[in-house]
Design a protein around this motif. Structure first.
Motif, PDB file in Angstrom:
ATOM      1  N   LEU A  77     -23.742 -18.513   2.692  1.00  0.00           N
ATOM      2  CA  LEU A  77     -24.618 -18.149   3.815  1.00  0.00           C
ATOM      3  C   LEU A  77     -25.534 -16.999   3.428  1.00  0.00           C
ATOM      4  O   LEU A  77     -26.725 -16.988   3.789  1.00  0.00           O
ATOM      5  CB  LEU A  77     -23.769 -17.779   5.038  1.00  0.00           C
ATOM      6  CG  LEU A  77     -23.065 -18.928   5.764  1.00  0.00           C
ATOM      7  CD1 LEU A  77     -22.154 -18.396   6.865  1.00  0.00           C
ATOM      8  CD2 LEU A  77     -24.091 -19.906   6.348  1.00  0.00           C
ATOM      9  N   GLU A  78     -25.001 -16.017   2.720  1.00  0.00           N
ATOM     10  CA  GLU A  78     -25.831 -14.901   2.254  1.00  0.00           C
ATOM     11  C   GLU A  78     -26.919 -15.411   1.309  1.00  0.00           C
ATOM     12  O   GLU A  78     -28.051 -14.921   1.325  1.00  0.00           O
ATOM     13  CB  GLU A  78     -24.961 -13.860   1.539  1.00  0.00           C
ATOM     14  CG  GLU A  78     -23.900 -13.206   2.420  1.00  0.00           C
ATOM     15  CD  GLU A  78     -24.498 -12.387   3.550  1.00  0.00           C
ATOM     16  OE1 GLU A  78     -24.957 -11.261   3.292  1.00  0.00           O
ATOM     17  OE2 GLU A  78     -24.511 -12.880   4.700  1.00  0.00           O
ATOM     18  N   GLN A  79     -26.573 -16.392   0.516  1.00  0.00           N
ATOM     19  CA  GLN A  79     -27.531 -16.986  -0.418  1.00  0.00           C
ATOM     20  C   GLN A  79     -28.708 -17.606   0.323  1.00  0.00           C
ATOM     21  O   GLN A  79     -29.861 -17.528  -0.124  1.00  0.00           O
ATOM     22  CB  GLN A  79     -26.800 -18.044  -1.254  1.00  0.00           C
ATOM     23  CG  GLN A  79     -27.574 -18.631  -2.408  1.00  0.00           C
ATOM     24  CD  GLN A  79     -26.754 -19.689  -3.120  1.00  0.00           C
ATOM     25  OE1 GLN A  79     -26.202 -20.592  -2.499  1.00  0.00           O
ATOM     26  NE2 GLN A  79     -26.657 -19.583  -4.440  1.00  0.00           N
ATOM     27  N   GLN A  80     -28.413 -18.210   1.475  1.00  0.00           N
ATOM     28  CA  GLN A  80     -29.474 -18.809   2.290  1.00  0.00           C
ATOM     29  C   GLN A  80     -30.341 -17.749   2.971  1.00  0.00           C
ATOM     30  O   GLN A  80     -31.537 -17.945   3.192  1.00  0.00           O
ATOM     31  CB  GLN A  80     -28.862 -19.734   3.342  1.00  0.00           C
ATOM     32  CG  GLN A  80     -28.148 -20.942   2.756  1.00  0.00           C
ATOM     33  CD  GLN A  80     -27.372 -21.732   3.804  1.00  0.00           C
ATOM     34  OE1 GLN A  80     -27.628 -21.596   5.004  1.00  0.00           O
ATOM     35  NE2 GLN A  80     -26.416 -22.535   3.362  1.00  0.00           N
ATOM     36  N   LYS A  81     -29.730 -16.602   3.292  1.00  0.00           N
ATOM     37  CA  LYS A  81     -30.441 -15.528   3.998  1.00  0.00           C
ATOM     38  C   LYS A  81     -31.292 -14.663   3.080  1.00  0.00           C
ATOM     39  O   LYS A  81     -32.368 -14.195   3.480  1.00  0.00           O
ATOM     40  CB  LYS A  81     -29.433 -14.630   4.741  1.00  0.00           C
ATOM     41  CG  LYS A  81     -28.766 -15.278   5.931  1.00  0.00           C
ATOM     42  CD  LYS A  81     -27.559 -14.481   6.410  1.00  0.00           C
ATOM     43  CE  LYS A  81     -27.900 -13.066   6.821  1.00  0.00           C
ATOM     44  NZ  LYS A  81     -26.701 -12.345   7.361  1.00  0.00           N
ATOM     45  N   TYR A  82     -30.819 -14.456   1.863  1.00  0.00           N
ATOM     46  CA  TYR A  82     -31.471 -13.483   0.989  1.00  0.00           C
ATOM     47  C   TYR A  82     -31.854 -14.123  -0.339  1.00  0.00           C
ATOM     48  O   TYR A  82     -30.976 -14.572  -1.091  1.00  0.00           O
ATOM     49  CB  TYR A  82     -30.543 -12.298   0.739  1.00  0.00           C
ATOM     50  CG  TYR A  82     -30.085 -11.621   2.015  1.00  0.00           C
ATOM     51  CD1 TYR A  82     -30.974 -10.872   2.788  1.00  0.00           C
ATOM     52  CD2 TYR A  82     -28.773 -11.753   2.459  1.00  0.00           C
ATOM     53  CE1 TYR A  82     -30.559 -10.261   3.968  1.00  0.00           C
ATOM     54  CE2 TYR A  82     -28.354 -11.145   3.632  1.00  0.00           C
ATOM     55  CZ  TYR A  82     -29.247 -10.409   4.384  1.00  0.00           C
ATOM     56  OH  TYR A  82     -28.831  -9.808   5.552  1.00  0.00           O
ATOM     57  N   PRO A  83     -33.135 -14.148  -0.662  1.00  0.00           N
ATOM     58  CA  PRO A  83     -33.584 -14.816  -1.888  1.00  0.00           C
ATOM     59  C   PRO A  83     -33.112 -14.133  -3.176  1.00  0.00           C
ATOM     60  O   PRO A  83     -33.175 -14.739  -4.246  1.00  0.00           O
ATOM     61  CB  PRO A  83     -35.114 -14.762  -1.774  1.00  0.00           C
ATOM     62  CG  PRO A  83     -35.397 -13.642  -0.832  1.00  0.00           C
ATOM     63  CD  PRO A  83     -34.259 -13.637   0.132  1.00  0.00           C
ATOM     64  N   PHE A  84     -32.632 -12.900  -3.072  1.00  0.00           N
ATOM     65  CA  PHE A  84     -32.142 -12.214  -4.278  1.00  0.00           C
ATOM     66  C   PHE A  84     -30.702 -12.575  -4.612  1.00  0.00           C
ATOM     67  O   PHE A  84     -30.169 -12.139  -5.634  1.00  0.00           O
ATOM     68  CB  PHE A  84     -32.288 -10.692  -4.144  1.00  0.00           C
ATOM     69  CG  PHE A  84     -31.635 -10.106  -2.923  1.00  0.00           C
ATOM     70  CD1 PHE A  84     -30.261  -9.926  -2.847  1.00  0.00           C
ATOM     71  CD2 PHE A  84     -32.415  -9.746  -1.832  1.00  0.00           C
ATOM     72  CE1 PHE A  84     -29.674  -9.390  -1.714  1.00  0.00           C
ATOM     73  CE2 PHE A  84     -31.822  -9.198  -0.696  1.00  0.00           C
ATOM     74  CZ  PHE A  84     -30.451  -9.029  -0.633  1.00  0.00           C
ATOM     75  N   VAL A  85     -30.041 -13.371  -3.752  1.00  0.00           N
ATOM     76  CA  VAL A  85     -28.693 -13.856  -4.075  1.00  0.00           C
ATOM     77  C   VAL A  85     -28.852 -15.165  -4.841  1.00  0.00           C
ATOM     78  O   VAL A  85     -29.303 -16.168  -4.300  1.00  0.00           O
ATOM     79  CB  VAL A  85     -27.836 -14.064  -2.813  1.00  0.00           C
ATOM     80  CG1 VAL A  85     -26.453 -14.598  -3.201  1.00  0.00           C
ATOM     81  CG2 VAL A  85     -27.699 -12.758  -2.035  1.00  0.00           C
ATOM     82  N   GLY A  86     -28.494 -15.134  -6.113  1.00  0.00           N
ATOM     83  CA  GLY A  86     -28.635 -16.314  -6.952  1.00  0.00           C
ATOM     84  C   GLY A  86     -27.390 -17.175  -6.925  1.00  0.00           C
ATOM     85  O   GLY A  86     -26.825 -17.453  -5.861  1.00  0.00           O
ATOM     86  N   ILE A 127     -20.866  -5.865   2.937  1.00  0.00           N
ATOM     87  CA  ILE A 127     -21.726  -6.526   1.960  1.00  0.00           C
ATOM     88  C   ILE A 127     -23.004  -7.015   2.628  1.00  0.00           C
ATOM     89  O   ILE A 127     -24.114  -6.829   2.106  1.00  0.00           O
ATOM     90  CB  ILE A 127     -20.972  -7.688   1.280  1.00  0.00           C
ATOM     91  CG1 ILE A 127     -19.824  -7.136   0.423  1.00  0.00           C
ATOM     92  CG2 ILE A 127     -21.918  -8.536   0.431  1.00  0.00           C
ATOM     93  CD1 ILE A 127     -18.864  -8.199  -0.092  1.00  0.00           C
ATOM     94  N   ASP A 128     -22.873  -7.627   3.798  1.00  0.00           N
ATOM     95  CA  ASP A 128     -24.051  -8.126   4.507  1.00  0.00           C
ATOM     96  C   ASP A 128     -24.985  -6.985   4.894  1.00  0.00           C
ATOM     97  O   ASP A 128     -26.214  -7.121   4.812  1.00  0.00           O
ATOM     98  CB  ASP A 128     -23.620  -8.898   5.761  1.00  0.00           C
ATOM     99  CG  ASP A 128     -24.815  -9.481   6.499  1.00  0.00           C
ATOM    100  OD1 ASP A 128     -25.476 -10.385   5.943  1.00  0.00           O
ATOM    101  OD2 ASP A 128     -25.105  -9.020   7.626  1.00  0.00           O
ATOM    102  N   GLN A 129     -24.411  -5.853   5.315  1.00  0.00           N
ATOM    103  CA  GLN A 129     -25.243  -4.702   5.662  1.00  0.00           C
ATOM    104  C   GLN A 129     -26.018  -4.215   4.448  1.00  0.00           C
ATOM    105  O   GLN A 129     -27.226  -3.929   4.536  1.00  0.00           O
ATOM    106  CB  GLN A 129     -24.394  -3.565   6.223  1.00  0.00           C
ATOM    107  CG  GLN A 129     -25.223  -2.328   6.608  1.00  0.00           C
ATOM    108  CD  GLN A 129     -24.388  -1.221   7.218  1.00  0.00           C
ATOM    109  OE1 GLN A 129     -23.305  -1.454   7.767  1.00  0.00           O
ATOM    110  NE2 GLN A 129     -24.877   0.006   7.135  1.00  0.00           N
ATOM    111  N   ALA A 130     -25.346  -4.129   3.309  1.00  0.00           N
ATOM    112  CA  ALA A 130     -26.027  -3.694   2.088  1.00  0.00           C
ATOM    113  C   ALA A 130     -27.124  -4.677   1.696  1.00  0.00           C
ATOM    114  O   ALA A 130     -28.238  -4.273   1.310  1.00  0.00           O
ATOM    115  CB  ALA A 130     -25.014  -3.552   0.956  1.00  0.00           C
ATOM    116  N   PHE A 131     -26.848  -5.984   1.804  1.00  0.00           N
ATOM    117  CA  PHE A 131     -27.858  -6.996   1.496  1.00  0.00           C
ATOM    118  C   PHE A 131     -29.068  -6.853   2.416  1.00  0.00           C
ATOM    119  O   PHE A 131     -30.216  -6.917   1.976  1.00  0.00           O
ATOM    120  CB  PHE A 131     -27.258  -8.394   1.641  1.00  0.00           C
ATOM    121  CG  PHE A 131     -26.369  -8.818   0.497  1.00  0.00           C
ATOM    122  CD1 PHE A 131     -26.088  -7.971  -0.557  1.00  0.00           C
ATOM    123  CD2 PHE A 131     -25.804 -10.083   0.480  1.00  0.00           C
ATOM    124  CE1 PHE A 131     -25.271  -8.364  -1.609  1.00  0.00           C
ATOM    125  CE2 PHE A 131     -24.980 -10.494  -0.569  1.00  0.00           C
ATOM    126  CZ  PHE A 131     -24.714  -9.636  -1.613  1.00  0.00           C
TER     127      PHE A 131
END
Length: 453
Positions: free
Chosen positions: A353-362, A430-434
């Motif tokens: 889910l984080e990968q879908q939200k943030y383009p910097f998560v590879g 982790i989500d807050q930091a992202f």
């Protein structure tokens, strides 16, 4: 209240400054300026009373968590009876009980034996010793990206950091490294089959140009590389290497120091491949972080040397083996393999889910509670060390311990006993930091260039 009760006159920095005068910089990879005091389960506390959710599990050496009551009890009871008498000369009741338990757990059919060590490094050194003795051959094959330990033999096998060999050569002779099929070696739009074929061709090059196959004793591989980035070997590639070894009288050895003992949802990471090794090294969580390791293998191989070829004064002593017996009990009785599988799925879902939200998560790789999360530059797709450092440091500030691998990979390996509530709290941090990185709110710490491998 907890912080007030635990607060001492000296701060973390005070103690670290005192230690600095007597402690060599080569002996610690720098991350955070904390001095740990105690821990319980998946929580650790520093000397100032600050609590942290441990997402590192002491480098995967505390799979049963910190100060597990059953392990603590076993250590205390055994220490009151006998702390040490060298296993180099006499058996002790705890080690004599543990050895057949480990032999039975090993994913190796037929008669199995083992030897003790004090660390994973010792266990990997033992692989070199017994492989050479049994085969009468000298060469050992290992892989780039591997971490096998810090003794001369094990660091000669390793290929994850230049500082493991810088200024210390020559290394142990007879070690040949081949490229590990990591995802970063993959070409754009390359199919799985083409990738495996290309990497296996690189594996074969030494044998076709300068390395006589009949002089190779063993191939040593981490089925899932740990410090190399939490990366699983492509199964088709593993099968090719295994078949090549079997066809040429080469022993097939696996390093389970980081990835064994339930970390990936199975006892051993090689069990994800349906392959039986000839030799395997075990350490770290074997005794819940106490200094104990083992090298386990087929009986005929381990009978190729006689004493004192692999004896150590303290390896397999009564206290560490008591801790290991209790550790096996905890893993079995508390169903930690199943727990790793279940919570690992939850972690995988979160990071996807984080990968879908943030383009910097590879790329996100999760094998049980065992994960590597690539942090990339969205424009180039390459690993972003600066962003990774910002993230891990911010997560630490929010109350969780997480570190980086290869500069741009977040290492996610919490104790297998972590509660779902603690896991959810860690995910929120982790989500807050992202989110803060995405909003441009994070700055790198002043000493960012010093941090990490």
């Amino acid at each position: 209240m907890l912080k007030t009760k635990l607060k001492q006159k000296k701060t973390n920095r005070d103690v670290l400054l005192e230690e600095k005068n007597a402690f060599a910089s080569a002996a610690r990879i720098k991350y955070y300026d904390i001095v740990l005091d105690h821990g319980r389960g998946a929580m650790v506390t520093d000397i100032e009373g600050n609590d942290y959710i441990d997402l590192l599990a002491s480098a995967s050496s505390t799979n049963t968590g910190h100060a597990h009551p059953r392990v603590v009890q076993a250590i205390q009871e055994q220490a009151a009876k006998m702390i040490q008498y060298t296993p180099a000369y006499f058996a002790n009741s705890q080690a004599a009980r543990l050895a057949p338990r480990l032999a039975e757990l090993a994913p190796i059919s037929g008669p199995v034996e083992m030897v003790w060590g004090n660390s994973g490094s010792d266990a990997n050194d033992a692989i070199i010793k017994f492989a050479r003795a049994y085969t009468g051959r000298q060469y050992i094959i290992s892989f780039t990206g591997a971490y096998h330990g810090s003794t001369y033999g094990s660091m000669s096998l390793s290929g994850v950091s230049l500082n493991m060999t810088r200024k210390m050569g020559p290394m142990l002779p007879g070690v040949v490294k081949v490229p590990f099929p990591s995802p970063w070696e993959r070409l754009t739009n390359e199919s799985d089959e083409a990738f495996v074929e290309r990497m296996f061709h690189q594996f074969m090059l030494p044998f076709e140009t300068y390395l006589p196959v009949d002089e190779v004793a063993a191939i040593l591989i981490e089925p899932i590389q740990g410090d190399g980035g939490i990366v699983k070997t492509p199964p088709a590639y593993m099968q090719k290497v295994y078949e090549f070894a079997k066809a040429n009288g080469i022993l097939f050895a696996v390093d389970e120091v980081n990835q064994g003992m339930g970390r990936t949802g199975k006892w051993w990471s090689i069990q994800h491949f349906g392959i039986e090794p000839d030799l395997m090294s075990v350490g770290k969580s074997l005794a819940s972080g106490m200094p104990l390791s083992a090298m386990i293998g087929r009986k005929e191989i381990l009978e190729s040397l006689g004493a004192p070829a692999n004896v150590y004064t303290t390896a397999g002593n009564p206290v560490t083996t008591a801790a290991a017996n209790a550790t096996l009990d905890v893993i079995q009785n508390e169903h930690l393999l199943e727990r790793s599988q279940r919570l690992g799925k939850k972690a995988a879902e979160f990071f996807k889910l984080e990968q879908q939200k943030y383009p910097f998560v590879g790329d996100v790789r999760m094998y049980g509670l065992d994960g590597g999360i690539d942090i990339i530059d969205p424009v180039t797709g390459k690993g972003d060390t600066e962003a990774t450092t910002k993230l891990m440091y911010r997560i630490f500030e929010l109350g969780a311990i997480i570190i980086s691998l290869r500069g741009s990979i977040l290492r996610f390996q919490p104790p297998l006993v972590i509660t779902e509530k603690e896991l959810d709290q860690a995910f929120a941090m982790i989500d807050q930091a992202f989110a803060e990185l995405a909003a441009g709110k994070l700055a790198a710490p002043a000493n960012a260039e010093e941090l990490g491998w």
